[in-house]
Write a protein that holds these residues in place. Structure first.
Motif, PDB file in Angstrom:
ATOM      1  N   ARG A  37     -39.394  47.167  94.916  1.00  0.00           N
ATOM      2  CA  ARG A  37     -38.324  48.380  95.614  1.00  0.00           C
ATOM      3  C   ARG A  37     -39.027  48.952  97.118  1.00  0.00           C
ATOM      4  O   ARG A  37     -38.594  49.575  97.619  1.00  0.00           O
ATOM      5  CB  ARG A  37     -38.061  49.589  94.691  1.00  0.00           C
ATOM      6  N   ARG A  38     -40.528  48.725  97.335  1.00  0.00           N
ATOM      7  CA  ARG A  38     -41.316  49.070  98.463  1.00  0.00           C
ATOM      8  C   ARG A  38     -41.470  48.255  99.344  1.00  0.00           C
ATOM      9  O   ARG A  38     -42.127  48.230 100.426  1.00  0.00           O
ATOM     10  CB  ARG A  38     -42.605  49.756  97.807  1.00  0.00           C
ATOM     11  N   MET A  39     -40.876  46.885  99.257  1.00  0.00           N
ATOM     12  CA  MET A  39     -40.866  45.937 100.238  1.00  0.00           C
ATOM     13  C   MET A  39     -39.393  45.462 100.735  1.00  0.00           C
ATOM     14  O   MET A  39     -38.698  44.560 100.197  1.00  0.00           O
ATOM     15  CB  MET A  39     -41.479  44.773  99.574  1.00  0.00           C
ATOM     16  N   PRO A  78     -44.512  41.131  95.876  1.00  0.00           N
ATOM     17  CA  PRO A  78     -44.768  42.033  94.552  1.00  0.00           C
ATOM     18  C   PRO A  78     -45.159  41.444  93.308  1.00  0.00           C
ATOM     19  O   PRO A  78     -44.931  40.214  93.015  1.00  0.00           O
ATOM     20  CB  PRO A  78     -43.241  42.501  94.242  1.00  0.00           C
ATOM     21  N   ARG A 120     -43.118  60.866  97.213  1.00  0.00           N
ATOM     22  CA  ARG A 120     -42.499  59.559  97.543  1.00  0.00           C
ATOM     23  C   ARG A 120     -43.205  58.394  97.650  1.00  0.00           C
ATOM     24  O   ARG A 120     -44.218  58.572  98.596  1.00  0.00           O
ATOM     25  CB  ARG A 120     -41.005  59.588  98.540  1.00  0.00           C
ATOM     26  N   GLN A 121     -43.274  57.357  96.818  1.00  0.00           N
ATOM     27  CA  GLN A 121     -44.386  56.160  97.356  1.00  0.00           C
ATOM     28  C   GLN A 121     -44.070  55.591  98.856  1.00  0.00           C
ATOM     29  O   GLN A 121     -42.943  55.414  99.202  1.00  0.00           O
ATOM     30  CB  GLN A 121     -44.347  55.149  96.529  1.00  0.00           C
ATOM     31  N   LYS A 122     -45.104  55.421  99.391  1.00  0.00           N
ATOM     32  CA  LYS A 122     -44.894  54.652 100.742  1.00  0.00           C
ATOM     33  C   LYS A 122     -44.670  53.233 100.532  1.00  0.00           C
ATOM     34  O   LYS A 122     -44.991  52.608  99.664  1.00  0.00           O
ATOM     35  CB  LYS A 122     -46.180  54.834 101.502  1.00  0.00           C
ATOM     36  N   PRO A 123     -43.977  52.708 101.463  1.00  0.00           N
ATOM     37  CA  PRO A 123     -43.704  51.169 101.328  1.00  0.00           C
ATOM     38  C   PRO A 123     -44.902  50.573 101.683  1.00  0.00           C
ATOM     39  O   PRO A 123     -45.695  50.894 102.397  1.00  0.00           O
ATOM     40  CB  PRO A 123     -42.648  51.094 102.354  1.00  0.00           C
ATOM     41  N   PHE A 124     -44.797  49.321 101.115  1.00  0.00           N
ATOM     42  CA  PHE A 124     -45.910  48.161 101.377  1.00  0.00           C
ATOM     43  C   PHE A 124     -45.865  47.667 102.823  1.00  0.00           C
ATOM     44  O   PHE A 124     -46.768  46.773 103.199  1.00  0.00           O
ATOM     45  CB  PHE A 124     -46.070  47.134 100.254  1.00  0.00           C
ATOM     46  N   SER A 125     -44.555  47.804 103.389  1.00  0.00           N
ATOM     47  CA  SER A 125     -44.307  47.084 104.793  1.00  0.00           C
ATOM     48  C   SER A 125     -43.732  47.904 105.633  1.00  0.00           C
ATOM     49  O   SER A 125     -43.357  49.052 105.315  1.00  0.00           O
ATOM     50  CB  SER A 125     -43.319  45.751 104.439  1.00  0.00           C
ATOM     51  N   GLU A 139     -42.878  47.395  92.725  1.00  0.00           N
ATOM     52  CA  GLU A 139     -43.465  46.982  93.899  1.00  0.00           C
ATOM     53  C   GLU A 139     -42.271  46.595  94.637  1.00  0.00           C
ATOM     54  O   GLU A 139     -42.519  46.953  95.912  1.00  0.00           O
ATOM     55  CB  GLU A 139     -44.639  46.081  94.005  1.00  0.00           C
TER      56      GLU A 139
END
Length: 185
Positions: A81-83, A74, A3-8, A79
């Motif tokens: 979805r990760r914020m 993003p 799973r990709q880590k969040p940017f925030s 991107e």
């Protein structure tokens, strides 16, 4: 697949939920949030005004200004979805505001079930190099609702007084310089 880590970063007591008026929002899922607790550490790609001018679709209005020349946000829907900070909705009677450039904090205690909101005036400004101007009809339902939200709302004296210390850093500095010039004129 990992799973990709969040940017925030989002406070662990918060969660994304459906709202009645605005699609998704951020709510206190457990416990209570104390005044000045950090709710989010904003993250994303660092964007110039030229980068923002190239954005299209769902990400076009998502960047959050962090200076006159740069924003954070993003570049594409993946991107976004990760914020999770982009699910924080506007309110003309907010319970959150900014500390520094990337911290969203509680302006008051916030209790379980309450939605996290901030006033977009705390972070938006117009830029002559931008190809767009942000303006939207407000649906917040607050008794203090302005009906329309625009990039230049930070110039309103009533909002400057009400949100003093909770504007995003570069706008807070801009307000201080503007008010200093007016006092010295």
């Amino acid at each position: 697949m990992s799973r990709q880590k969040p940017f925030s970063w989002m406070h662990p007591n918060l969660e994304i939920r459906d709202t009645e008026r605005c699609g998704k929002g951020i709510f206190v899922a457990s416990g209570r949030i104390a005044k000045d607790d950090v709710l989010f550490v904003m993250g994303g790609s660092i964007l110039t005004i030229e980068d923002e001018n190239q954005l299209t679709g769902v990400v076009a209005d998502k960047p959050i200004e962090i200076s006159e020349q740069f924003s954070i946000g993003p570049r594409n829907a993946a991107e976004l979805r990760r914020m999770p900070q982009h699910y924080v909705n506007h309110s003309c009677d907010p319970n959150a505001g900014f500390k520094g450039q990337i911290f969203l904090v509680a302006m008051t205690p916030i209790y379980m079930g309450q939605e996290i909101t901030y006033d977009y005036a705390m972070v938006m400004h117009s830029n002559p190099a931008s190809d767009s101007y942000f303006k939207m009809a407000c649906q917040c339902g607050a008794s203090t609702c302005r009906q329309w939200i625009a990039e230049d709302d930070w110039l309103r004296l009533d909002l400057q007084v009400r949100y003093d210390g909770y504007f995003q850093w570069f706008l807070q500095e801009k307000i201080l310089r503007l008010n200093s010039r007016e006092l010295n004129a």
